[in-house]
Design a protein around this motif. Structure first.
Motif, PDB file in Angstrom:
ATOM      1  N   MET A  59       0.829  -1.207   0.000  1.00 46.78           N
ATOM      2  CA  MET A  59       0.000   0.000   0.000  1.00 46.78           C
ATOM      3  C   MET A  59       0.863   1.255   0.000  1.00 46.78           C
ATOM      4  SD  MET A  59      -3.468  -0.791   2.158  1.00 46.78           S
ATOM      5  CE  MET A  59      -4.313   0.547   1.308  1.00 46.78           C
ATOM      6  N   GLU A  60       2.003   1.209   0.639  1.00 51.37           N
ATOM      7  CA  GLU A  60       2.916   2.351   0.583  1.00 51.37           C
ATOM      8  C   GLU A  60       3.392   2.581  -0.849  1.00 51.37           C
ATOM      9  OE1 GLU A  60       4.962   2.499   5.036  1.00 51.37           O
ATOM     10  OE2 GLU A  60       5.894   1.275   3.458  1.00 51.37           O
ATOM     11  N   LYS A  61       3.690   1.501  -1.558  1.00 52.53           N
ATOM     12  CA  LYS A  61       4.122   1.621  -2.955  1.00 52.53           C
ATOM     13  C   LYS A  61       2.995   2.186  -3.822  1.00 52.53           C
ATOM     14  CE  LYS A  61       7.464  -2.213  -2.881  1.00 52.53           C
ATOM     15  NZ  LYS A  61       7.774  -3.571  -3.418  1.00 52.53           N
ATOM     16  N   GLU A  62       1.786   1.719  -3.586  1.00 58.91           N
ATOM     17  CA  GLU A  62       0.649   2.177  -4.389  1.00 58.91           C
ATOM     18  C   GLU A  62       0.324   3.638  -4.097  1.00 58.91           C
ATOM     19  OE1 GLU A  62      -1.685   1.311  -7.537  1.00 58.91           O
ATOM     20  OE2 GLU A  62      -0.362  -0.133  -6.538  1.00 58.91           O
ATOM     21  N   ILE A  63       0.397   4.019  -2.843  1.00 58.39           N
ATOM     22  CA  ILE A  63       0.143   5.416  -2.477  1.00 58.39           C
ATOM     23  C   ILE A  63       1.228   6.325  -3.029  1.00 58.39           C
ATOM     24  CG2 ILE A  63       0.070   7.018  -0.518  1.00 58.39           C
ATOM     25  CD1 ILE A  63      -1.499   4.905   1.012  1.00 58.39           C
ATOM     26  N   GLU A  64       2.461   5.816  -3.105  1.00 57.10           N
ATOM     27  CA  GLU A  64       3.545   6.591  -3.722  1.00 57.10           C
ATOM     28  C   GLU A  64       3.222   6.875  -5.181  1.00 57.10           C
ATOM     29  OE1 GLU A  64       7.199   8.430  -4.729  1.00 57.10           O
ATOM     30  OE2 GLU A  64       6.037   8.247  -2.883  1.00 57.10           O
ATOM     31  N   LYS A  65       2.695   5.877  -5.897  1.00 60.76           N
ATOM     32  CA  LYS A  65       2.299   6.085  -7.295  1.00 60.76           C
ATOM     33  C   LYS A  65       1.205   7.152  -7.385  1.00 60.76           C
ATOM     34  CE  LYS A  65       3.183   1.252  -8.607  1.00 60.76           C
ATOM     35  NZ  LYS A  65       2.524  -0.007  -9.072  1.00 60.76           N
ATOM     36  N   LEU A  66       0.230   7.078  -6.485  1.00 61.42           N
ATOM     37  CA  LEU A  66      -0.848   8.059  -6.482  1.00 61.42           C
ATOM     38  C   LEU A  66      -0.314   9.448  -6.174  1.00 61.42           C
ATOM     39  CD1 LEU A  66      -3.542   6.019  -4.504  1.00 61.42           C
ATOM     40  CD2 LEU A  66      -3.739   6.764  -6.880  1.00 61.42           C
ATOM     41  N   ARG A  67       0.601   9.507  -5.229  1.00 60.72           N
ATOM     42  CA  ARG A  67       1.180  10.790  -4.835  1.00 60.72           C
ATOM     43  C   ARG A  67       1.896  11.450  -6.009  1.00 60.72           C
ATOM     44  NH1 ARG A  67       5.879  12.794  -1.638  1.00 60.72           N
ATOM     45  NH2 ARG A  67       6.995  10.910  -2.220  1.00 60.72           N
ATOM     46  N   VAL A  68       2.653  10.663  -6.746  1.00 60.59           N
ATOM     47  CA  VAL A  68       3.400  11.191  -7.885  1.00 60.59           C
ATOM     48  C   VAL A  68       2.452  11.632  -8.996  1.00 60.59           C
ATOM     49  CG1 VAL A  68       5.018  10.598  -9.724  1.00 60.59           C
ATOM     50  CG2 VAL A  68       5.458   9.831  -7.389  1.00 60.59           C
ATOM     51  N   SER A  69       1.465  10.779  -9.298  1.00 53.67           N
ATOM     52  CA  SER A  69       0.547  11.099 -10.393  1.00 53.67           C
ATOM     53  C   SER A  69      -0.327  12.301 -10.071  1.00 53.67           C
ATOM     54  CB  SER A  69      -0.329   9.885 -10.722  1.00 53.67           C
ATOM     55  OG  SER A  69      -1.143   9.542  -9.618  1.00 53.67           O
TER      56      SER A  69
ATOM     57  N   ASN B  24      -8.064  16.820  -3.071  1.00 51.19           N
ATOM     58  CA  ASN B  24      -7.599  16.566  -1.715  1.00 51.19           C
ATOM     59  C   ASN B  24      -7.136  17.851  -1.039  1.00 51.19           C
ATOM     60  OD1 ASN B  24      -6.694  14.081  -3.563  1.00 51.19           O
ATOM     61  ND2 ASN B  24      -7.452  13.357  -1.612  1.00 51.19           N
ATOM     62  N   ASP B  25      -7.266  17.878   0.290  1.00 54.11           N
ATOM     63  CA  ASP B  25      -6.940  19.070   1.048  1.00 54.11           C
ATOM     64  C   ASP B  25      -5.437  19.229   1.279  1.00 54.11           C
ATOM     65  OD1 ASP B  25      -9.697  19.949   1.626  1.00 54.11           O
ATOM     66  OD2 ASP B  25      -9.812  18.035   2.663  1.00 54.11           O
ATOM     67  N   PHE B  26      -4.731  18.107   1.429  1.00 51.63           N
ATOM     68  CA  PHE B  26      -3.311  18.148   1.724  1.00 51.63           C
ATOM     69  C   PHE B  26      -2.576  17.126   0.868  1.00 51.63           C
ATOM     70  CE2 PHE B  26      -5.360  19.851   5.456  1.00 51.63           C
ATOM     71  CZ  PHE B  26      -4.514  20.891   5.848  1.00 51.63           C
ATOM     72  N   THR B  27      -1.274  17.330   0.735  1.00 50.97           N
ATOM     73  CA  THR B  27      -0.453  16.353   0.028  1.00 50.97           C
ATOM     74  C   THR B  27       0.230  15.450   1.035  1.00 50.97           C
ATOM     75  OG1 THR B  27       1.396  17.912   0.014  1.00 50.97           O
ATOM     76  CG2 THR B  27      -0.034  17.883  -1.932  1.00 50.97           C
TER      77      THR B  27
ATOM     78  N   GLY C 183      10.903  14.437  -2.331  1.00 52.44           N
ATOM     79  CA  GLY C 183      12.195  13.843  -2.627  1.00 52.44           C
ATOM     80  C   GLY C 183      12.420  12.482  -2.002  1.00 52.44           C
ATOM     81  N   GLU C 184      11.441  11.988  -1.199  1.00 43.71           N
ATOM     82  CA  GLU C 184      11.565  10.685  -0.568  1.00 43.71           C
ATOM     83  C   GLU C 184      10.388   9.798  -0.953  1.00 43.71           C
ATOM     84  OE1 GLU C 184      12.424  10.529   3.572  1.00 43.71           O
ATOM     85  OE2 GLU C 184      13.605  12.381   3.556  1.00 43.71           O
ATOM     86  N   VAL C 185      10.647   8.484  -1.028  1.00 43.02           N
ATOM     87  CA  VAL C 185       9.591   7.521  -1.331  1.00 43.02           C
ATOM     88  C   VAL C 185       8.631   7.458  -0.148  1.00 43.02           C
ATOM     89  CG1 VAL C 185       9.084   5.104  -1.841  1.00 43.02           C
ATOM     90  CG2 VAL C 185      11.118   6.172  -2.815  1.00 43.02           C
ATOM     91  N   PHE C 186       7.349   7.399  -0.437  1.00 41.78           N
ATOM     92  CA  PHE C 186       6.336   7.479   0.617  1.00 41.78           C
ATOM     93  C   PHE C 186       6.422   6.331   1.614  1.00 41.78           C
ATOM     94  CE2 PHE C 186       2.175   6.244   2.300  1.00 41.78           C
ATOM     95  CZ  PHE C 186       1.878   7.398   3.020  1.00 41.78           C
ATOM     96  N   SER C 187       6.208   6.695   2.861  1.00 43.69           N
ATOM     97  CA  SER C 187       6.085   5.735   3.957  1.00 43.69           C
ATOM     98  C   SER C 187       5.009   6.248   4.895  1.00 43.69           C
ATOM     99  CB  SER C 187       7.409   5.600   4.710  1.00 43.69           C
ATOM    100  OG  SER C 187       7.228   4.886   5.924  1.00 43.69           O
ATOM    101  N   PHE C 188       4.276   5.340   5.537  1.00 43.44           N
ATOM    102  CA  PHE C 188       3.241   5.772   6.472  1.00 43.44           C
ATOM    103  C   PHE C 188       3.834   6.597   7.613  1.00 43.44           C
ATOM    104  CE2 PHE C 188       0.721   2.021   4.838  1.00 43.44           C
ATOM    105  CZ  PHE C 188      -0.260   2.796   4.235  1.00 43.44           C
ATOM    106  N   SER C 189       5.102   6.413   7.886  1.00 46.34           N
ATOM    107  CA  SER C 189       5.753   7.178   8.949  1.00 46.34           C
ATOM    108  C   SER C 189       5.882   8.659   8.584  1.00 46.34           C
ATOM    109  CB  SER C 189       7.139   6.602   9.249  1.00 46.34           C
ATOM    110  OG  SER C 189       7.980   6.688   8.113  1.00 46.34           O
ATOM    111  N   HIS C 190       5.690   8.995   7.308  1.00 44.95           N
ATOM    112  CA  HIS C 190       5.764  10.386   6.859  1.00 44.95           C
ATOM    113  C   HIS C 190       4.473  11.156   7.124  1.00 44.95           C
ATOM    114  CE1 HIS C 190       8.999   9.109   3.686  1.00 44.95           C
ATOM    115  NE2 HIS C 190       9.460   9.089   4.925  1.00 44.95           N
ATOM    116  N   CYS C 191       3.397  10.458   7.450  1.00 47.44           N
ATOM    117  CA  CYS C 191       2.105  11.115   7.658  1.00 47.44           C
ATOM    118  C   CYS C 191       2.144  11.969   8.922  1.00 47.44           C
ATOM    119  CB  CYS C 191       0.992  10.070   7.780  1.00 47.44           C
ATOM    120  SG  CYS C 191       0.720   9.112   6.277  1.00 47.44           S
ATOM    121  N   GLN C 192       1.421  13.076   8.890  1.00 47.76           N
ATOM    122  CA  GLN C 192       1.372  13.959  10.051  1.00 47.76           C
ATOM    123  C   GLN C 192       0.619  13.321  11.210  1.00 47.76           C
ATOM    124  OE1 GLN C 192       0.576  18.156   9.318  1.00 47.76           O
ATOM    125  NE2 GLN C 192       0.913  17.841   7.128  1.00 47.76           N
ATOM    126  N   ASN C 193      -0.318  12.437  10.890  1.00 45.72           N
ATOM    127  CA  ASN C 193      -1.025  11.680  11.919  1.00 45.72           C
ATOM    128  C   ASN C 193      -0.438  10.267  11.984  1.00 45.72           C
ATOM    129  OD1 ASN C 193      -2.240  11.561   9.244  1.00 45.72           O
ATOM    130  ND2 ASN C 193      -3.592  10.028  10.137  1.00 45.72           N
TER     131      ASN C 193
END
Length: 260
Positions: free
Chosen positions: A194-204, A215-218, A223-233
């Motif tokens: 899911m992190e990989k899939e969300i990274e694709k969505l984030r880029v697109s 969406n309200d926020f990005t 510059g970094e590959v998405f990880s759930f640890s990057h979320c503000q919550n």
């Protein structure tokens, strides 16, 4: 210009009268009035700051067929209701978690559990509940995960970029359901995919003009590959089985944020 000068003169007169009035107040009374004003201000600010933390609303959401409704009944009364059926309306109830009825004594704070329908046409219901949610439990079918990974990731992406979720830092549990089955995927596999899939969505989606982004926020760190640890919550991953009643990790997550 004349009007501005007149207003300036009036304002100066009011200011002088105000200072004279304050100077006539005995110091003890003045200090008392200031103290009361400060206490009232602090009290009002405290209410605003801590209003959300007192919420006991738990949202169960995810795609249709992920097992949300079965989990709802397991948490409520310890029954799978024979697997339940796809919900077309939210299941909603306020109660003490089923296991707590037998293992804890004394007064226990009930939770307000809402099972939000997973059908895409009914997800608007989620918007009604998110602003007052204490936590979100996002349920994924660990058995049929890969065929639904894109749709599940898009749904979770929308939740993680929702204004209420980000601003209030609402904790999210990625609940991998149906893990009692031999062919079910592990929570580690589901998290990584899911992190990989969300990274694709984030880029697109970042490539789309801001005028077209709903969406309200990005998400993530530039510059970094998405990880759930990057979320503000905080995002936590757990396993469960609604049919067999294995919901300990879900209940622990709920009680971590909705104190008994």
């Amino acid at each position: 210009m004349d009007n501005l000068e007149d207003m300036k003169i009036v304002a100066e007169q009011w200011w002088k009268q105000g200072i004279e009035f304050v100077q006539q107040i005995p110091p003890p009374q003045l200090y008392t009035a200031i103290g009361v004003l400060l206490l009232a201000t602090i009290w009002l600010l405290s209410i605003r700051l801590f209003r959300r933390t007192k919420s006991n609303t738990v949202l169960l959401c995810g795609l249709s067929g992920s097992g949300k409704t079965t989990l709802f009944f397991q948490l409520r009364d310890g029954s799978s209701h024979q697997g339940a059926v796809t919900s077309m309306e939210p299941n909603e109830g306020t109660f003490v978690l089923h296991n707590e009825n037998n293992t804890k004594k004394g007064k226990i704070k009930p939770i307000h559990l809402v099972d939000v329908p997973g059908h895409s046409r009914l997800r608007s219901k989620l918007e009604e509940y998110l602003p007052r949610a204490a936590v979100v439990v996002f349920v994924v079918d660990a058995l049929e995960f890969l065929p639904n990974i894109r749709a599940a990731s898009e749904y979770l992406y929308d939740i993680l970029t929702n204004a209420s979720v980000v601003k209030n830092k609402i904790p999210v549990l990625l609940c991998c359901n149906k893990t009692d089955k031999v062919t079910a995927h592990t929570k580690e596999f589901i998290r990584k995919q899911m992190e990989k899939e969300i990274e694709k969505l984030r880029v697109s989606r970042s490539a789309i003009s801001t005028a077209d982004i709903a969406n309200d926020f990005t998400l993530g760190i530039e510059g970094e590959v998405f990880s759930f640890s990057h979320c503000q919550n905080k995002v936590t991953v757990a396993e469960a089985s609604g049919l067999t009643g294995e919901t300990d990790q879900v209940q622990e997550f709920i009680r971590e944020h909705v104190k008994p």
